[in-house]
Design a protein around this motif. Sequence first.
Motif, short mmCIF file in Angstrom:
data_model
loop_
_atom_site.label_atom_id
_atom_site.label_comp_id
_atom_site.label_asym_id
_atom_site.label_seq_id
_atom_site.Cartn_x
_atom_site.Cartn_y
_atom_site.Cartn_z
N ASN A 24 2.44 3.08 4.54
CA ASN A 24 1.14 2.99 3.89
C ASN A 24 1.23 3.26 2.39
O ASN A 24 2.31 3.58 1.88
N ALA A 25 0.11 3.13 1.73
CA ALA A 25 0.09 3.25 0.27
C ALA A 25 0.31 4.67 -0.22
O ALA A 25 0.65 4.87 -1.38
N ARG A 26 0.11 5.66 0.64
CA ARG A 26 0.38 7.04 0.25
C ARG A 26 1.87 7.36 0.30
O ARG A 26 2.31 8.36 -0.27
N GLY A 27 2.62 6.56 1.02
CA GLY A 27 4.05 6.79 1.13
C GLY A 27 4.41 7.96 2.02
O GLY A 27 5.50 8.54 1.90
N ARG A 28 3.52 8.30 2.95
CA ARG A 28 3.80 9.38 3.88
C ARG A 28 2.91 9.25 5.10
O ARG A 28 1.85 8.61 5.05
N ALA A 29 3.34 9.86 6.21
CA ALA A 29 2.49 9.93 7.39
C ALA A 29 1.49 11.07 7.23
O ALA A 29 1.67 11.97 6.39
N GLY A 30 0.44 11.03 8.01
CA GLY A 30 -0.58 12.05 7.93
C GLY A 30 -0.22 13.30 8.71
O GLY A 30 0.71 13.33 9.50
#
Length: 250
Positions: free
Chosen positions: A207-213
Motif C-alpha cells: 500500500n501507499a503507506r509502505g507498511r501493514a497495519g
Amino acid sequence: MSASTALQGRTALVTGATSGIGKAVARSLAGQGATIVLHGRDRARGGTLVKEMAAEGGAARFLSADLTDAEDTLRLAAEAGDVDILVSSAGLYEFAPTSATDAAGFDWQVAVNTRAPFLLVGALAPGMVRRGHGSIMLIGSSAARRPAPVGAAYGASKAGAEILTRYWATEFGPSGVRVNTVSPGPVHTEGTAAMLGEHTALLERTNARGRAGDPTEIADIVSFLVSPASSYVNGSILFADGGELSTLPA
C-alpha cells in the motif's frame, strides 16, 4: 486503557475477540467504559483475556461458540443477552485458487464471514430497535474489492458482508440503529503471520503507506464508528488499507 467514558453503560458483543483485530477492539471498547461480551473458540484464551481486562479496569465475560454452526451462533446471541453494540470480527480465510476450493471450504468461509453476522444481527438488532439505539460494526476486508489470483471464496464472503451493511443500514437506521463496516488492508495479526510465514515482509509493500497495519489502528476506527461521535455515519464502508499504490505509466 483510555479514561474515556463515551460508552459507559453500553454492552458490546465482539466476535473473534481472543486474537488480532477482535482482541484490540474489545480492549478499546472496554477502555471507553463498555461492558464486553467476548466471543472466541478457545476457552483458555478467553479466560485469560477476561482476567487481563479486569486488571486494566475493564468489565468482560467470555462465551465460546462455533460460528460455523448456525444453532451455536444463535445460542451465542441468546446468551449474550441485550447488547447495544455488535462487532463482528471473527473471520476465516483460505487463500487457495478456485480449483483447489471444494464445497466444504467455500461453505466454511461463508458460514463465518457472511452467515454468522447475518444470524447475529437477525437475533440482536430487534432488541436494539426496541430500545431505540444500537451500533453494528462488521470487520470487512480489502479482498472484497481487490481481486487476486487466489482467495475468491474469501473475497466473495467479505463482499457479501459489505452489501449486508448497506441493507441493514436502510432496514434499521430509521429506528436508531447504525450499521457500518471497516475494510482493512493487510494487518499484522497471528493469522497473517501463520498464513505467510517467512513471507510476512511482503505485507509492507502492498500500500501507499509502505507498511501493514496494526490491530490497534483498526480498533480505533471501530471505537469511533460505534460511539456517539459518529452519530451521522450509517451504511458506510470505511477503507483502512494505507491507500492504494499508483502505477506510473511506462
